[in-house]
Design a protein around this motif. Sequence first.
Motif, PDB file in Angstrom:
ATOM      1  N   ARG A 168     -52.533 -36.758  63.056  1.00 38.22           N
ATOM      2  CA  ARG A 168     -52.330 -37.262  61.697  1.00 38.22           C
ATOM      3  C   ARG A 168     -53.028 -36.419  60.639  1.00 38.22           C
ATOM      4  O   ARG A 168     -52.881 -36.681  59.451  1.00 38.22           O
ATOM      5  N   SER A 169     -53.790 -35.410  61.080  1.00 37.18           N
ATOM      6  CA  SER A 169     -54.565 -34.605  60.138  1.00 37.18           C
ATOM      7  C   SER A 169     -53.759 -33.423  59.614  1.00 37.18           C
ATOM      8  O   SER A 169     -52.931 -32.840  60.322  1.00 37.18           O
ATOM      9  N   LYS A 170     -54.033 -33.028  58.370  1.00 41.06           N
ATOM     10  CA  LYS A 170     -53.426 -31.824  57.806  1.00 41.06           C
ATOM     11  C   LYS A 170     -54.069 -30.564  58.357  1.00 41.06           C
ATOM     12  O   LYS A 170     -53.490 -29.472  58.272  1.00 41.06           O
ATOM     13  N   VAL A 222     -70.263 -30.314  63.005  1.00 40.00           N
ATOM     14  CA  VAL A 222     -70.240 -31.586  62.280  1.00 40.00           C
ATOM     15  C   VAL A 222     -70.347 -32.712  63.301  1.00 40.00           C
ATOM     16  O   VAL A 222     -69.602 -32.751  64.281  1.00 40.00           O
ATOM     17  N   VAL A 223     -71.306 -33.625  63.080  1.00 41.08           N
ATOM     18  CA  VAL A 223     -71.581 -34.700  64.033  1.00 41.08           C
ATOM     19  C   VAL A 223     -71.586 -36.033  63.292  1.00 41.08           C
ATOM     20  O   VAL A 223     -72.182 -36.138  62.216  1.00 41.08           O
ATOM     21  N   PRO A 224     -70.921 -37.052  63.835  1.00 35.58           N
ATOM     22  CA  PRO A 224     -71.005 -38.369  63.201  1.00 35.58           C
ATOM     23  C   PRO A 224     -72.408 -38.940  63.366  1.00 35.58           C
ATOM     24  O   PRO A 224     -73.040 -38.770  64.409  1.00 35.58           O
ATOM     25  N   ARG A 225     -72.898 -39.625  62.362  1.00 36.85           N
ATOM     26  CA  ARG A 225     -74.226 -40.229  62.436  1.00 36.85           C
ATOM     27  C   ARG A 225     -74.119 -41.550  63.204  1.00 36.85           C
ATOM     28  O   ARG A 225     -73.829 -42.594  62.623  1.00 36.85           O
ATOM     29  N   ASP A 229     -61.329 -49.240  64.366  1.00 31.95           N
ATOM     30  CA  ASP A 229     -61.088 -48.720  63.018  1.00 31.95           C
ATOM     31  C   ASP A 229     -60.958 -47.202  63.104  1.00 31.95           C
ATOM     32  O   ASP A 229     -61.892 -46.512  63.506  1.00 31.95           O
ATOM     33  N   LYS A 230     -59.799 -46.665  62.736  1.00 33.50           N
ATOM     34  CA  LYS A 230     -59.524 -45.224  62.804  1.00 33.50           C
ATOM     35  C   LYS A 230     -60.214 -44.447  61.684  1.00 33.50           C
ATOM     36  O   LYS A 230     -60.269 -43.215  61.732  1.00 33.50           O
ATOM     37  N   GLY A 231     -60.706 -45.139  60.686  1.00 32.57           N
ATOM     38  CA  GLY A 231     -61.162 -44.476  59.469  1.00 32.57           C
ATOM     39  C   GLY A 231     -62.186 -43.386  59.677  1.00 32.57           C
ATOM     40  O   GLY A 231     -62.031 -42.267  59.159  1.00 32.57           O
ATOM     41  N   LEU A 232     -63.236 -43.663  60.430  1.00 36.27           N
ATOM     42  CA  LEU A 232     -64.308 -42.686  60.613  1.00 36.27           C
ATOM     43  C   LEU A 232     -63.810 -41.448  61.352  1.00 36.27           C
ATOM     44  O   LEU A 232     -64.083 -40.312  60.931  1.00 36.27           O
ATOM     45  N   MET A 233     -63.077 -41.644  62.440  1.00 34.74           N
ATOM     46  CA  MET A 233     -62.577 -40.491  63.184  1.00 34.74           C
ATOM     47  C   MET A 233     -61.545 -39.714  62.384  1.00 34.74           C
ATOM     48  O   MET A 233     -61.477 -38.480  62.462  1.00 34.74           O
ATOM     49  N   LEU A 263     -63.423 -34.761  55.704  1.00 37.15           N
ATOM     50  CA  LEU A 263     -64.032 -35.556  54.638  1.00 37.15           C
ATOM     51  C   LEU A 263     -65.419 -35.998  55.100  1.00 37.15           C
ATOM     52  O   LEU A 263     -65.630 -37.135  55.513  1.00 37.15           O
ATOM     53  N   TRP A 264     -66.371 -35.086  55.019  1.00 39.02           N
ATOM     54  CA  TRP A 264     -67.675 -35.259  55.642  1.00 39.02           C
ATOM     55  C   TRP A 264     -68.726 -35.692  54.636  1.00 39.02           C
ATOM     56  O   TRP A 264     -69.538 -34.884  54.176  1.00 39.02           O
ATOM     57  N   ASN A 265     -68.733 -36.963  54.285  1.00 41.34           N
ATOM     58  CA  ASN A 265     -69.763 -37.440  53.366  1.00 41.34           C
ATOM     59  C   ASN A 265     -71.087 -37.561  54.108  1.00 41.34           C
ATOM     60  O   ASN A 265     -71.139 -37.774  55.320  1.00 41.34           O
ATOM     61  N   GLU A 266     -72.172 -37.432  53.371  1.00 40.04           N
ATOM     62  CA  GLU A 266     -73.513 -37.324  53.959  1.00 40.04           C
ATOM     63  C   GLU A 266     -73.940 -38.580  54.709  1.00 40.04           C
ATOM     64  O   GLU A 266     -74.693 -38.508  55.687  1.00 40.04           O
ATOM     65  N   ASN A 267     -73.471 -39.736  54.277  1.00 37.25           N
ATOM     66  CA  ASN A 267     -73.863 -40.982  54.928  1.00 37.25           C
ATOM     67  C   ASN A 267     -73.274 -41.106  56.332  1.00 37.25           C
ATOM     68  O   ASN A 267     -73.890 -41.713  57.217  1.00 37.25           O
ATOM     69  N   GLU A 268     -72.113 -40.529  56.546  1.00 37.49           N
ATOM     70  CA  GLU A 268     -71.418 -40.702  57.820  1.00 37.49           C
ATOM     71  C   GLU A 268     -71.529 -39.500  58.756  1.00 37.49           C
ATOM     72  O   GLU A 268     -71.408 -39.661  59.980  1.00 37.49           O
TER      73      GLU A 268
END
Length: 238
Positions: free
Chosen positions: A21-23, A85-88, A199-203, A210-215
């Motif tokens: 689903r990613s561009k 890039v690593v998820p928190r 929830d698919k949102g984070l992955m 879309l790598w915001n600092e909180n996530e």
Amino acid sequence: MRLQFIACKVLQKEAYLCAARSKNTVDVVLMEQGLHCYPDKLRNEVQKALDRTSDIQGREYDATLLGYGLCSNGITGLSAKIPIVVPRGHDCITLLLGSKEKYRKYFDSHRGVYWYSPGWIETSTQPGKERYERTLKEYKEKYGQDNAEYLMNMEQNWMKEYSWATYIDWGFANSQEEKEYTRHCAEYLGWKYDELKGDKGLMQRFVDGLWNENEFLIIRPGEKIAEDVTNEGIIKSQ
């Protein structure tokens, strides 16, 4: 962007779904399930994958996505020549639930939860009747009847720490069958059953860049992944 997505095999359905689903161009690299049980082996195998900075045609990746949490500290010390890039989060469940906050809220209100998901169920390692009978048979063949029963009693002790079997539902074609499987495991073990909508949102944000600092944490070339003991065990760079 051209990205390499390194993930445990238990995430393969979810990883391929979001990559499709990613561009971005996302090459999914699956690692052996169960490496989190052997942190040093996990670290060595993942580092080998991180050392690859281009695809088989020699096209350079812009970054490597590492689909692990701390996972028994198995990713601490890892580095690469391109950004990582690593998820928190503590483990893959954060990616399946969509946020570390949702994970923490559920964990705090359901002490002793054991997670079931499509990938984990497909490994046939989840606690339940099938695993018990298979393991007992293996022990009998190796050690004899009496020793097998003793070993099984010892092995079952850790299950006393759990009281919930919770299925994470991403709406795949066989979700209903997997829910029933999880329910039967819960009944066999004397645990309570529950289910959560994944929830698919984070992955999806992960593979979309879309790598915001909180996530997400971005590990720059020359930096290493470290445990941040002041932030509930969530990763940091050093």
